[in-house]
Design an enzyme around this catalytic site. Sequence first.
Site, PDB file in Angstrom:
ATOM      1  N   PHE A 119      16.258   8.791  14.535  1.00 42.29           N
ATOM      2  CA  PHE A 119      15.430   8.953  15.271  1.00 42.29           C
ATOM      3  C   PHE A 119      14.040   8.716  14.767  1.00 42.29           C
ATOM      4  CE2 PHE A 119      17.651   9.635  18.891  1.00 42.29           C
ATOM      5  CZ  PHE A 119      18.281  10.797  18.923  1.00 42.29           C
ATOM      6  N   SER A 124       6.212   6.452  14.692  1.00 41.82           N
ATOM      7  CA  SER A 124       5.851   5.954  16.354  1.00 41.82           C
ATOM      8  C   SER A 124       6.882   5.534  17.020  1.00 41.82           C
ATOM      9  CB  SER A 124       4.888   4.879  16.328  1.00 41.82           C
ATOM     10  OG  SER A 124       5.683   3.558  15.745  1.00 41.82           O
ATOM     11  N   CYS A 125       8.173   6.569  16.716  1.00 40.99           N
ATOM     12  CA  CYS A 125       9.412   6.235  17.753  1.00 40.99           C
ATOM     13  C   CYS A 125       9.341   6.645  18.853  1.00 40.99           C
ATOM     14  CB  CYS A 125      10.535   6.866  16.680  1.00 40.99           C
ATOM     15  SG  CYS A 125      10.280   8.573  16.530  1.00 40.99           S
ATOM     16  N   GLY A 126       8.505   7.450  19.374  1.00 40.52           N
ATOM     17  CA  GLY A 126       8.300   7.994  20.741  1.00 40.52           C
ATOM     18  C   GLY A 126       9.041   9.095  20.950  1.00 40.52           C
TER      19      GLY A 126
END
Length: 283
Positions: A119, A124-126
């Site tokens: 993760f 900026s993986c959301g």
Amino acid sequence: MTTTPVPSQVKRTIRRLRAGDWSQYDDSLAAEEPLEIRLLWQEDGAIVRKPIAITMRTPGDDFELAAGFLFGEGLIEHQEDVIDVSYCTDEDEDQAFNIVNVTLRPGLVFDTARLERNFYTTSSCGVCGKAALDALEVQGCAILPDGPTVSADLICSLPEKLRAAQSVFDRTGGLHATGLFTPEGELVSLREDVGRHNAFDKLVGAQYLAGRTPLDGHIAMLSGRASFELLQKALVARVSIVAAVGAPSSLAVQLADEFNITLCGFVRSDSLNVYTGPDRVTA
């Protein structure tokens, strides 16, 4: 097949303007190359080989980077969990020194599902903040105990010590660094990389491979900002105090507060901000 390691610096002839005069100059650039981390383990009597990450890094300390990444992801915990770390020796691989194989000990049980859900590989993986923090609790990260206490003056002295020890930065001006310090301000180890997260992984990986984790009671000094990802790595490594030259993110502060990590930002020779864990910092 590449038979020589990838250099950490490359030379480039540039045009340079100084005080109105142009000249040619041989500049040193921090090298940036992809590194693929492959995990090998035994399953039903057969060797399973799985690529799990590709990161852009400065070549050098690649084994430490791979080990530190796996440690930070919770895939390995003890030094004996890994029986071999090596570059790929397959003859059909042209990028041998850009591939690192990490072989786990036979019988090691780990959550293979974690290989599918990295993760936190970017900022900026959301993934929302609550989900990220909940995932750390599920991973088994406990709140750090109190202590040690250090003076504000000692923390303010660390950026200069970090900068003085950055050998590649002196030649290229283009690398981040993470330094590990004792509560007395002594430098234990330092690693550099074009990526902040890579520098931290290299540092932790070096301590892991030497059998010196967890790192509770130590200070991590960052040459840039303090992101959630770096605080996550600090938590898994059990680092008590994280100090940064730059600013922390809101989620980094939230993580540090929830897990009792002292987080300092904007650290200068005569000033700093303490965002969490102020009891560890004395006047």
